[in-house]
Design a protein around this motif. Structure first.
Motif, PDB file in Angstrom:
ATOM      1  N   GLY A 136       0.803  -1.204   0.000  1.00 24.16           N
ATOM      2  CA  GLY A 136       0.000   0.000   0.000  1.00 24.16           C
ATOM      3  C   GLY A 136       0.842   1.263   0.000  1.00 24.16           C
ATOM      4  O   GLY A 136       0.534   2.233  -0.717  1.00 24.16           O
ATOM      5  N   MET A 137       1.944   1.274   0.764  1.00 25.47           N
ATOM      6  CA  MET A 137       2.798   2.457   0.800  1.00 25.47           C
ATOM      7  C   MET A 137       3.543   2.641  -0.507  1.00 25.47           C
ATOM      8  O   MET A 137       3.654   3.755  -1.025  1.00 25.47           O
ATOM      9  N   VAL A 138       4.058   1.558  -1.065  1.00 25.73           N
ATOM     10  CA  VAL A 138       4.785   1.655  -2.331  1.00 25.73           C
ATOM     11  C   VAL A 138       3.864   2.121  -3.447  1.00 25.73           C
ATOM     12  O   VAL A 138       4.235   2.968  -4.274  1.00 25.73           O
ATOM     13  N   ASP A 139       2.629   1.610  -3.481  1.00 29.93           N
ATOM     14  CA  ASP A 139       1.685   2.034  -4.520  1.00 29.93           C
ATOM     15  C   ASP A 139       1.348   3.511  -4.388  1.00 29.93           C
ATOM     16  O   ASP A 139       1.250   4.231  -5.396  1.00 29.93           O
ATOM     17  N   ASP A 140       1.167   3.990  -3.158  1.00 27.72           N
ATOM     18  CA  ASP A 140       0.833   5.401  -2.959  1.00 27.72           C
ATOM     19  C   ASP A 140       1.974   6.308  -3.389  1.00 27.72           C
ATOM     20  O   ASP A 140       1.743   7.380  -3.971  1.00 27.72           O
ATOM     21  N   ILE A 141       3.210   5.892  -3.106  1.00 29.89           N
ATOM     22  CA  ILE A 141       4.349   6.734  -3.484  1.00 29.89           C
ATOM     23  C   ILE A 141       4.545   6.741  -4.988  1.00 29.89           C
ATOM     24  O   ILE A 141       4.723   7.800  -5.609  1.00 29.89           O
TER      25      ILE A 141
END
Length: 253
Positions: A136-141
């Motif tokens: 989720g964090m990688v996709d948001d960044i």
């Protein structure tokens, strides 16, 4: 329940300021797949991606399938970076060995090419990491407008605006400011510590025997001798006629 990204106030950083300077050797060399003309340039882009995420990629850490797809144009550099961040190597060698704050700071530095905006941004991303995981964090960044404006789809992320015009030395690279193990896990592992598994080398017993001939053995005996005459005398033999002592031989003889 997935929490939205918390609001945080941006701080003034060198990466937010446009570079008004002449290029130097410390300027980052952007590795972009759309500029790769041959296989050597493609290898440079792939190696840059590995160094950006893993610091260094061993042979066992490389994914030949992803590399082949990137060379053939089936995936973009952004997809390649996403796969490296979600790989087993990243999870096993970094995510499982650090806390959420360290992982959030590392991903922001590596993917956005800038330091975090203080502790508030670390807390905001750590909340995303806690509720939605690394994916989720990688996709948001990678889907953020900041990433797309800075690197797009085909450029490997790098340390932006590392050179500071008012200083001789630029900003410290992220691999030095954010090492793999920080104080959190160094304390758990008991670092720093000295571990010696070998055997200490000792001199044999015969080497410790005094066999004579050492000057130290004669030092007590020398100290018992009477003082020599004329030693330290100011007059000495300065009045001796050295020329009369030299034998003379005539040339005619």
């Amino acid at each position: 329940m997935a929490l939205p990204l918390l609001k945080y106030a941006p701080t003034s950083q060198n990466s937010r300021v446009d570079a008004l300077r002449v290029g130097s050797d410390e300027d980052p060399r952007a590795a972009s797949m759309d500029k790769a003309m041959d296989r050597e340039d493609q290898n440079f882009v792939i190696e840059s991606a590995y160094r950006q995420i893993f610091f260094h990629a061993f042979k066992v850490d490389r994914d030949r399938t992803l590399e082949s797809q990137l060379r053939d144009g089936q995936i973009t550099v952004r997809d390649f970076i996403r796969s490296l961040c979600l790989s087993d190597t990243f999870t096993r060698s970094f995510y499982n060995l650090n806390n959420n704050y360290k992982v959030a700071r590392h991903l922001v530095e590596k993917l956005l090419g800038r330091p975090t905006h203080g502790k508030s941004e670390e807390i905001a991303w750590s909340a995303v990491l806690m509720t939605r995981g690394v994916r989720g964090m990688v996709d948001d960044i990678l889907d953020s407008q900041e990433y797309l404006d800075a690197f797009g789809y085909d450029t490997v992320p790098y340390h932006r605006n590392r050179v500071v015009g008012s200083r001789e030395v630029g900003e410290t690279p992220f691999n030095l400011t954010s090492p793999r193990y920080d104080e959190y896990y160094r304390g758990i592992f008991g670092f720093p510590q000295i571990v010696y598994t070998g055997t200490a080398k000792a001199f044999p017993q015969r080497a410790q025997q005094r066999r004579g001939g050492f000057p130290e053995d004669y030092l007590p005996w020398v100290r018992t001798l009477p003082a020599l005459r004329g030693v330290g005398s100011a007059q000495g033999n300065t009045g001796m006629d050295y020329l009369s002592k030299v034998p003379y031989r005539s040339i005619s003889r």
